[in-house]
Enzyme design. Structure first.
Site, PDB file in Angstrom:
ATOM      1  N   PRO A 368       0.682  -1.116  -0.165  1.00 26.76           N
ATOM      2  CG  PRO A 368       0.169  -0.795   2.290  1.00 26.76           C
ATOM      3  CD  PRO A 368       0.981  -1.728   1.261  1.00 26.76           C
ATOM      4  CG  LEU A 369       4.276   1.141   2.067  1.00 27.05           C
ATOM      5  CD1 LEU A 369       5.754   0.839   2.425  1.00 27.05           C
ATOM      6  CD2 LEU A 369       3.572   1.885   2.943  1.00 27.05           C
ATOM      7  CB  CYS A 370       2.890   6.489  -2.075  1.00 22.42           C
ATOM      8  SG  CYS A 370       3.352   7.394  -0.731  1.00 22.42           S
ATOM      9  CB  THR A 371       7.997   3.700  -2.188  1.00 22.81           C
ATOM     10  OG1 THR A 371       8.980   3.235  -3.117  1.00 22.81           O
ATOM     11  CG2 THR A 371       7.729   2.859  -1.392  1.00 22.81           C
ATOM     12  CG  LEU A 409       4.423   5.815   3.541  1.00 24.53           C
ATOM     13  CD1 LEU A 409       3.697   5.256   2.113  1.00 24.53           C
ATOM     14  CD2 LEU A 409       4.637   7.269   3.252  1.00 24.53           C
TER      15      LEU A 409
END
Length: 432
Positions: A368-371, A409
């Site tokens: 779910p992380l934005c990376t 996050l």
């Protein structure tokens, strides 16, 4: 190590057949308990460990090296006190790498005198903590640390048992990651062994009792491990010759590996056992070594296969011909599975669907992380999945939660659950 393109389904199937099970409906179980039910009860993501598998790994290794070495547990692999306690109840001491790990081992019931402290950067505060707590042995890795330990020993009015960690020559290498034979922050170079022995012997508050050798890790070949251990015995004899007294401890490290990828072979314990007689004779026939406690201190080998990281599918996306399974679990909890922990283990770990299905095809399992780094598998062969389904990352009992950037996050940390017998207990609460 070359990056694996996929965790072959045959490896995952073999691991399930060996360590886990599926119920009549095809749902994956651990220790006879439903992972689906555990996820409903404790939420996802979730780490689940099987105490019986921890015991089984310990007993198998202990039996394989019986008559040569004792087996301790390297706490860094999984420092949860409940996990440490399982191994301690089997007879293991603990190898630690920080003051906090010392506290965890003591909370788990390990007597301080059964704890060894290794690591290249031991702080003065941690040294005070463990020396004041009666630690059994500290493994020295550089001259500054040698003096810090001597100073702390003087401050506590005690004599500290120490061993020298040696960075061996190139002939002692093997495993997926070399830990010696090259410039390294770990230990005294073999070339300066004599000077290091003399430096310790010159400190009245230090009692040199042993050697620590850790030549490599994630070793899957018995002959490589046997060669490393033989090299360690030769170095131990060299230290004993210089001090003029027998050694008390010969710590040959851990480094025993487990299969993660297609083509990885399981370490052959029968081959390991078959290679030990010459080493046993070396120890038995050398009065400088015969009374020493030879110890192995693996972590990954003992804890890794007993753990599963469980994540729930949030979405399934098809993008330009590729399938992406987006889950609530990711690199923030399991950095090793993402391939970003280091060069020992890349990807893909064996990843399976909790609900057995037909028609598996490669997909990317992302978190779910934005990376773009948040990828648990690049080509996992999984059946059709939908929102709400569960996926399980196998071989996740070691270097999971505490080896990961849990603050990234600000997602809550997952719970950890230990399955033992017919029950399951929370050994770390969600968000703790």
């Amino acid at each position: 190590m070359a990056e694996a393109t996929a965790a072959a389904p045959d490896l995952a199937s073999a691991l399930i057949a060996e360590n886990f099970s599926r119920d009549p409906a095809g749902l994956l179980q651990i220790g006879g308990l439903s992972l689906t039910a555990l996820a409903e009860r404790h939420g996802t993501p979730l780490f689940v460990y099987d105490a019986d598998l921890l015991r089984r790994a310990y007993r198998a290794l202990r039996a394989a090296v019986a008559g040569f070495a004792e087996v301790d547990y390297s706490v860094k692999a999984n420092p949860n006190p409940a996990v440490i306690r399982v191994f301690h109840e089997e007879g293991a001491g603990a190898e630690i790498a920080s003051g906090a790990e010392f506290d965890a081992a003591v909370r788990a019931g390990v007597p301080p005198q059964r704890i060894l402290f290794a690591g290249p950067g031991k702080s003065a505060a941690d040294l005070d903590r463990v020396i004041g707590g009666g630690i059994g042995e500290i493994h020295l890795e550089n001259r500054e640390e040698l003096l810090r330990v001597a100073t702390a020993a003087e401050r506590h009015g005690t004599t500290v048992r120490v061993a020298l960690r040696i960075n061996p020559g190139a002939t002692a290498q093997g495993g997926a990651m070399r830990m010696g034979g090259k410039p390294s922050p770990f230990g005294f170079d073999e070339e300066e062994l004599s000077e290091a022995v003399a430096a310790v012997e010159g400190q009245p508050r230090l009692h040199l009792v042993g050697l620590h050798l850790f030549a490599g890790t994630q070793g899957l070949k018995a002959e490589t491990l046997i060669g490393q251990w033989a090299y360690g015995l030769a170095l131990a004899a060299q230290i004993a010759r210089q001090t003029g007294r027998p050694l008390e401890t010969i710590d040959l490290g851990g480094g025993l590996g487990i299969p993660y990828f297609s083509g990885d072979a399981t370490l052959d314990l029968d081959a390991l056992r078959a290679g030990l007689p010459p080493l046993v004779e070396t120890v038995r026939n050398d009065p400088r070594l015969a009374g020493a406690r030879v110890v192995l201190e693996p972590g990954r080998y003992l804890a890794g296969p007993a753990g599963i990281y469980l994540a729930r599918v949030l979405a399934v996306k098809h993008s330009r011909g590729s399938r992406f399974v987006i889950t609530d679990g990711g690199m923030h909890h399991h950095l090793a599975a993402s391939g970003n922990l280091g060069q020992i283990v890349k990807r893909d770990f064996p990843v399976v669907a909790v609900r057995q299905g037909e028609g598996a095809s490669p997909c990317t399992v992302s978190g779910p992380l934005c990376t773009p780094l948040d990828v648990l598998a690049r080509a996992a062969p999984l059946p059709e999945l939908a929102e709400g389904d569960l996926v399980a990352v196998l071989q996740s009992g070691a270097y999971g939660l505490t080896a990961s950037p849990t603050g990234f996050l600000s997602h809550p940390t997952p719970a950890e659950v230990l399955v033992d017998g017919d029950g399951a207990v929370v050994i770390r609460a969600r968000g703790a």
